[in-house]
Design a protein around this motif. Structure first.
Motif, mmCIF file in Angstrom:
data_model
loop_
_atom_site.group_PDB
_atom_site.id
_atom_site.type_symbol
_atom_site.label_atom_id
_atom_site.label_comp_id
_atom_site.label_asym_id
_atom_site.label_seq_id
_atom_site.Cartn_x
_atom_site.Cartn_y
_atom_site.Cartn_z
ATOM 1 N N ILE A 95 -2.625 3.167 4.140
ATOM 2 C CA ILE A 95 -2.321 2.439 5.375
ATOM 3 C C ILE A 95 -3.655 2.142 6.060
ATOM 4 O O ILE A 95 -4.497 3.024 6.196
ATOM 5 N N THR A 96 -3.825 0.898 6.462
ATOM 6 C CA THR A 96 -5.085 0.508 7.088
ATOM 7 C C THR A 96 -4.820 -0.185 8.416
ATOM 8 O O THR A 96 -3.964 -1.060 8.508
ATOM 9 N N LEU A 97 -5.562 0.254 9.425
ATOM 10 C CA LEU A 97 -5.533 -0.399 10.729
ATOM 11 C C LEU A 97 -6.789 -1.247 10.861
ATOM 12 O O LEU A 97 -7.855 -0.855 10.378
ATOM 13 N N ASN A 121 -4.877 11.446 10.115
ATOM 14 C CA ASN A 121 -6.326 11.583 10.121
ATOM 15 C C ASN A 121 -6.895 10.177 9.964
ATOM 16 O O ASN A 121 -6.691 9.543 8.935
ATOM 17 N N VAL A 122 -7.542 9.683 11.016
ATOM 18 C CA VAL A 122 -8.074 8.322 10.974
ATOM 19 C C VAL A 122 -9.536 8.381 10.544
ATOM 20 O O VAL A 122 -10.337 9.094 11.147
ATOM 21 N N VAL A 123 -9.868 7.643 9.484
ATOM 22 C CA VAL A 123 -11.246 7.624 8.997
ATOM 23 C C VAL A 123 -11.770 6.183 8.988
ATOM 24 O O VAL A 123 -10.998 5.231 8.900
ATOM 25 N N SER A 124 -13.084 6.071 9.084
ATOM 26 C CA SER A 124 -13.701 4.742 9.045
ATOM 27 C C SER A 124 -13.798 4.270 7.595
ATOM 28 O O SER A 124 -13.630 5.052 6.659
ATOM 29 N N MET A 125 -14.109 2.993 7.429
ATOM 30 C CA MET A 125 -14.329 2.454 6.078
ATOM 31 C C MET A 125 -15.444 3.243 5.388
ATOM 32 O O MET A 125 -15.343 3.575 4.214
ATOM 33 N N GLU A 126 -16.481 3.542 6.143
ATOM 34 C CA GLU A 126 -17.636 4.267 5.615
ATOM 35 C C GLU A 126 -17.198 5.633 5.061
ATOM 36 O O GLU A 126 -17.523 6.005 3.948
ATOM 37 N N GLU A 127 -16.404 6.348 5.879
ATOM 38 C CA GLU A 127 -15.922 7.669 5.456
ATOM 39 C C GLU A 127 -15.025 7.555 4.224
ATOM 40 O O GLU A 127 -14.952 8.475 3.417
ATOM 41 N N ALA A 128 -14.342 6.407 4.091
ATOM 42 C CA ALA A 128 -13.469 6.202 2.932
ATOM 43 C C ALA A 128 -14.238 5.633 1.738
ATOM 44 O O ALA A 128 -13.671 5.392 0.674
ATOM 45 N N GLY A 129 -15.542 5.392 1.927
ATOM 46 C CA GLY A 129 -16.367 4.875 0.833
ATOM 47 C C GLY A 129 -16.150 3.399 0.529
ATOM 48 O O GLY A 129 -16.408 2.927 -0.573
ATOM 49 N N ILE A 130 -15.672 2.658 1.535
ATOM 50 C CA ILE A 130 -15.417 1.218 1.337
ATOM 51 C C ILE A 130 -16.526 0.439 2.042
ATOM 52 O O ILE A 130 -16.761 0.629 3.232
ATOM 53 N N THR A 131 -17.183 -0.431 1.287
ATOM 54 C CA THR A 131 -18.359 -1.097 1.851
ATOM 55 C C THR A 131 -18.224 -2.611 1.979
ATOM 56 O O THR A 131 -19.190 -3.283 2.294
ATOM 57 N N ILE A 142 -5.209 7.518 7.491
ATOM 58 C CA ILE A 142 -5.168 6.090 7.820
ATOM 59 C C ILE A 142 -6.615 5.616 7.920
ATOM 60 O O ILE A 142 -7.454 6.283 8.528
ATOM 61 N N ILE A 143 -6.896 4.489 7.306
ATOM 62 C CA ILE A 143 -8.248 3.935 7.393
ATOM 63 C C ILE A 143 -8.295 2.935 8.536
ATOM 64 O O ILE A 143 -7.381 2.121 8.695
ATOM 65 N N PHE A 144 -9.331 3.011 9.343
ATOM 66 C CA PHE A 144 -9.551 1.998 10.371
ATOM 67 C C PHE A 144 -10.667 1.114 9.845
ATOM 68 O O PHE A 144 -11.769 1.576 9.597
ATOM 69 N N LYS A 172 -15.221 2.747 18.240
ATOM 70 C CA LYS A 172 -13.801 2.440 18.011
ATOM 71 C C LYS A 172 -13.086 3.617 17.335
ATOM 72 O O LYS A 172 -11.952 3.945 17.670
ATOM 73 N N ILE A 173 -13.760 4.248 16.363
ATOM 74 C CA ILE A 173 -13.144 5.391 15.657
ATOM 75 C C ILE A 173 -12.880 6.531 16.643
ATOM 76 O O ILE A 173 -11.808 7.145 16.634
#
Length: 197
Positions: free
Chosen positions: A65-67, A27-37, A4-6, A13-14
């Motif tokens: 899924i994104t929170l 497994n909750v990952v940040s935008m950064e960890e998901a490569g989204i900028t 899940i991306i937060f 927050k993460i």
């Protein structure tokens, strides 16, 4: 395990969400960890509109899924300001101690009974199949007289929780998660997610 991306760049927050969702198989990952900028423009009129926009835009890019949460501080004496503009109050790059100074100055002659405030958190989950979940919660307190405590982030050092006789920034992460607006909204979201995953 579901990833899940937060939609946040805030490491605090993460950490908070991973502590609360620790017993779920996610497994909750940040935008950064998901490569989204991307920078989502938060132009909604409410916490819910802003979190919905962030969750949907990041979900559309990631396909996962994104929170997203939008949270802020409402001070009754200041007509609920800074509210949805909490992070951007006095400019996004203004350090929080500067923000505290301005708020405390505005409240300097205000009695305790009129210093009521709350933290609000609205969390949205956006699923690729179009499902949307929303949870909202608050924690009530008062604006203190001077920044106190080393823990937490944001406005925590000026937010006093009368029933604990402590500032938010004096709480351990366990204590904070138990009573905080985001902690409560996340636990509500966790129950909603359990039904959907």
């Amino acid at each position: 395990m579901e990833t899940i991306i937060f939609a946040t760049k805030n490491k605090g927050k993460i950490r908070e969400i991973n502590e609360i969702l620790a017993d779920m198989n996610v497994n909750v990952v940040s935008m950064e960890e998901a490569g989204i900028t991307i920078d989502v423009v938060e132009d909604g009129k409410t916490f819910e509109e802003n979190s919905m926009k962030k969750a949907v835009q990041v979900m559309e890019i990631s396909g996962k899924i994104t929170l997203a949460d939008d949270s802020g501080l409402e001070i009754d004496y200041l007509d609920k300001a800074p509210g949805i503009y909490s992070a951007r109050f006095l400019g996004e790059d203004t350090p929080y101690p500067e923000k505290f100074k301005v708020i405390l100055e505005k409240l300097k002659d205000v009695e305790e009974k009129d210093r009521t405030a709350r933290f609000v958190s609205c969390i949205v989950a956006a699923f690729p199949d179009g499902r949307r979940l929303v949870s909202l919660d608050t924690v009530e307190g008062i604006i203190g007289w001077e920044p106190t405590g080393e823990n937490g982030f944001g406005y925590d050092p000026i937010f006093y929780v009368p029933e604990l006789k402590k500032y938010m920034a004096e709480l351990s992460s366990e204590e904070k998660n138990a009573i905080s607006h985001r902690g409560k909204a996340l636990r509500k979201m966790k129950e909603l997610l359990k039904k959907e995953l």
